[in-house]
Design an enzyme around this catalytic site. Structure first.
Site, PDB file in Angstrom:
ATOM      1  N   ASP A  46       0.834  -1.210   0.000  1.00 30.10           N
ATOM      2  CA  ASP A  46       0.000   0.000   0.000  1.00 30.10           C
ATOM      3  C   ASP A  46       0.871   1.263   0.000  1.00 30.10           C
ATOM      4  O   ASP A  46       0.357   2.376  -0.089  1.00 30.10           O
ATOM      5  CB  ASP A  46      -1.017  -0.005   1.143  1.00 30.10           C
ATOM      6  CG  ASP A  46      -0.377   0.013   2.523  1.00 30.10           C
ATOM      7  OD1 ASP A  46       0.864  -0.114   2.623  1.00 30.10           O
ATOM      8  OD2 ASP A  46      -1.123   0.149   3.512  1.00 30.10           O
ATOM      9  N   SER A  47       2.207   1.080   0.028  1.00 33.83           N
ATOM     10  CA  SER A  47       3.121   2.208  -0.205  1.00 33.83           C
ATOM     11  C   SER A  47       2.847   2.833  -1.564  1.00 33.83           C
ATOM     12  O   SER A  47       3.253   3.966  -1.817  1.00 33.83           O
ATOM     13  CB  SER A  47       4.581   1.752  -0.119  1.00 33.83           C
ATOM     14  OG  SER A  47       4.800   0.617  -0.939  1.00 33.83           O
ATOM     15  N   ASP A  85      -1.152  -6.280  -0.137  1.00 33.11           N
ATOM     16  CA  ASP A  85      -1.218  -5.602   1.156  1.00 33.11           C
ATOM     17  C   ASP A  85      -2.650  -5.160   1.459  1.00 33.11           C
ATOM     18  O   ASP A  85      -3.212  -4.339   0.716  1.00 33.11           O
ATOM     19  CB  ASP A  85      -0.329  -4.353   1.035  1.00 33.11           C
ATOM     20  CG  ASP A  85       0.420  -4.010   2.289  1.00 33.11           C
ATOM     21  OD1 ASP A  85       0.243  -4.707   3.300  1.00 33.11           O
ATOM     22  OD2 ASP A  85       1.187  -3.039   2.236  1.00 33.11           O
ATOM     23  N   LYS A 113      -0.876  -9.557   3.195  1.00 31.29           N
ATOM     24  CA  LYS A 113      -0.176  -9.005   4.359  1.00 31.29           C
ATOM     25  C   LYS A 113      -1.101  -8.013   5.049  1.00 31.29           C
ATOM     26  O   LYS A 113      -1.899  -7.342   4.384  1.00 31.29           O
ATOM     27  CB  LYS A 113       1.118  -8.301   3.916  1.00 31.29           C
ATOM     28  CG  LYS A 113       1.834  -7.538   5.025  1.00 31.29           C
ATOM     29  CD  LYS A 113       3.216  -7.064   4.604  1.00 31.29           C
ATOM     30  CE  LYS A 113       3.255  -5.704   3.981  1.00 31.29           C
ATOM     31  NZ  LYS A 113       2.746  -4.603   4.814  1.00 31.29           N
ATOM     32  N   GLU A 115      -1.040  -5.250   8.785  1.00 29.99           N
ATOM     33  CA  GLU A 115      -0.183  -4.672   9.823  1.00 29.99           C
ATOM     34  C   GLU A 115      -0.733  -4.954  11.217  1.00 29.99           C
ATOM     35  O   GLU A 115      -1.904  -4.656  11.490  1.00 29.99           O
ATOM     36  CB  GLU A 115      -0.079  -3.153   9.616  1.00 29.99           C
ATOM     37  CG  GLU A 115       0.607  -2.783   8.308  1.00 29.99           C
ATOM     38  CD  GLU A 115       0.708  -1.277   8.101  1.00 29.99           C
ATOM     39  OE1 GLU A 115       0.364  -0.494   9.025  1.00 29.99           O
ATOM     40  OE2 GLU A 115       1.127  -0.878   7.009  1.00 29.99           O
ATOM     41  N   GLU A 182       9.473  -3.665  10.387  1.00 32.38           N
ATOM     42  CA  GLU A 182       9.762  -2.332   9.847  1.00 32.38           C
ATOM     43  C   GLU A 182      10.248  -1.400  10.961  1.00 32.38           C
ATOM     44  O   GLU A 182       9.575  -1.235  11.995  1.00 32.38           O
ATOM     45  CB  GLU A 182       8.504  -1.749   9.172  1.00 32.38           C
ATOM     46  CG  GLU A 182       8.784  -0.376   8.568  1.00 32.38           C
ATOM     47  CD  GLU A 182       7.845   0.035   7.451  1.00 32.38           C
ATOM     48  OE1 GLU A 182       6.865  -0.687   7.177  1.00 32.38           O
ATOM     49  OE2 GLU A 182       8.111   1.092   6.843  1.00 32.38           O
TER      50      GLU A 182
HETATM   51  O1  KIV Z   1       3.517  -1.083   1.610  1.00 27.73           O
HETATM   52  C1  KIV Z   1       4.697  -1.476   1.588  1.00 27.73           C
HETATM   53  O2  KIV Z   1       5.441  -1.251   0.615  1.00 27.73           O
HETATM   54  C2  KIV Z   1       5.181  -2.222   2.740  1.00 27.73           C
HETATM   55  C3  KIV Z   1       6.652  -2.512   2.810  1.00 27.73           C
HETATM   56  C4  KIV Z   1       7.396  -1.277   3.093  1.00 27.73           C
HETATM   57  C5  KIV Z   1       6.971  -3.577   3.762  1.00 27.73           C
HETATM   58  O3  KIV Z   1       4.438  -2.555   3.600  1.00 27.73           O
END
Ligand code: KIV
Length: 251
Positions: A46-47, A85, A113, A115, A182
């Protein structure tokens, strides 16, 4: 499944044997390129909210936006395990978490994934019970940036250290196949790596994790904002500027 496809079991077996390289990929072209480099884990992170969509942080990213990018990356049919994510507020109940994780699998993801540790354990258990491989994410949690008022290193004080150990143990017991760490202080990241049975994949958490993950545009030097210290970027932004300026001048 293609014969070269990386499996969750293979990734787990890399712990203690071979460092795991992981990078973000948000589209077809980059997924194809990184896969050709033999990167075993690609994350549609989600970056992308910041480095592709121009948001100030990840809390603005929606499921619809993520699905669009998961589909694009999945069209590369990577041998890498493709992880999607779950965005902010998309896994608040076990039912919501499973429904959204299933949408990612339908879009072509191999795993998801999210958090958090003990705070999201019921959702994690439900995702794994639905047969969807789960990658944990502990330490600094970017989706909590507004609550926490910034991106802070985790594990410096005893309460955080103990919390990380308990969260990592809980994710392992629930069946996570690996855990992203992280911005965890390097000594605590090392301790977690020694204590848990699954691979740890660090980002800004020192050299002693079982693998490392980066936002690919941070590695290449094309991220629009400040590039974190741990990325040691190439300068592709400069290469792009030089190439475009030369092309324009030669018209
Ligand atoms: O969203 C993302 O790119 C991430 C990584 C930085 C682990 O969660």
């Amino acid at each position: 499944m293609s014969p070269g496809k990386v499996t969750v079991a293979q990734l787990r077996q890399m712990k203690g044997r071979q460092k795991i390289a992981a990078l973000t990929a948000y589209d077809f072209a980059m997924a194809q390129l990184l896969d050709a480099c033999g990167v075993p884990l690609l994350l549609v992170g989600d970056s992308l909210g910041m480095v592709v969509l121009g948001h100030p942080d990840t809390t603005h990213v929606t499921m619809e936006e993520m699905i669009h990018h998961v589909r694009a990356a999945a069209r590369a049919k990577p041998n890498a395990l493709l992880v999607a994510d779950l965005p902010f507020r998309s896994y608040e109940t076990p039912a919501q978490a499973v429904a959204n994780a299933m949408r990612f699998v339908e879009a072509g993801a191999d795993a998801v994934k999210a958090e958090g540790g003990r705070a999201i354990l019921e959702s994690v258990r439900a995702i794994i019970a639905a047969g969807i491989p789960f990658l944990g994410h502990l330490g600094m949690l970017p989706q909590q940036v507004l609550e926490e008022g910034g991106y802070h290193i985790k594990g410096k004080i005893e309460v955080e250290h103990a919390g990380l150990l308990a969260d990592a143990a809980a994710l392992c017991d629930a069946g996570a196949f690996a855990i992203v760490l992280e911005l965890v202080t390097p000594p605590v990241a090392r301790e977690l790596t020694q204590r848990v049975s699954v691979p740890t994949i660090g980002i800004g958490s020192g050299p002693d994790c079982d693998g490392q993950i980066l936002v690919t545009t941070d590695l290449l030097g094309t991220s629009p904002g400040r590039i974190p210290k741990h990325a040691q970027p190439a300068n592709l932004a400069e290469a792009i500027r030089t190439t475009v300026t030369a092309w324009k001048a030669a018209l």
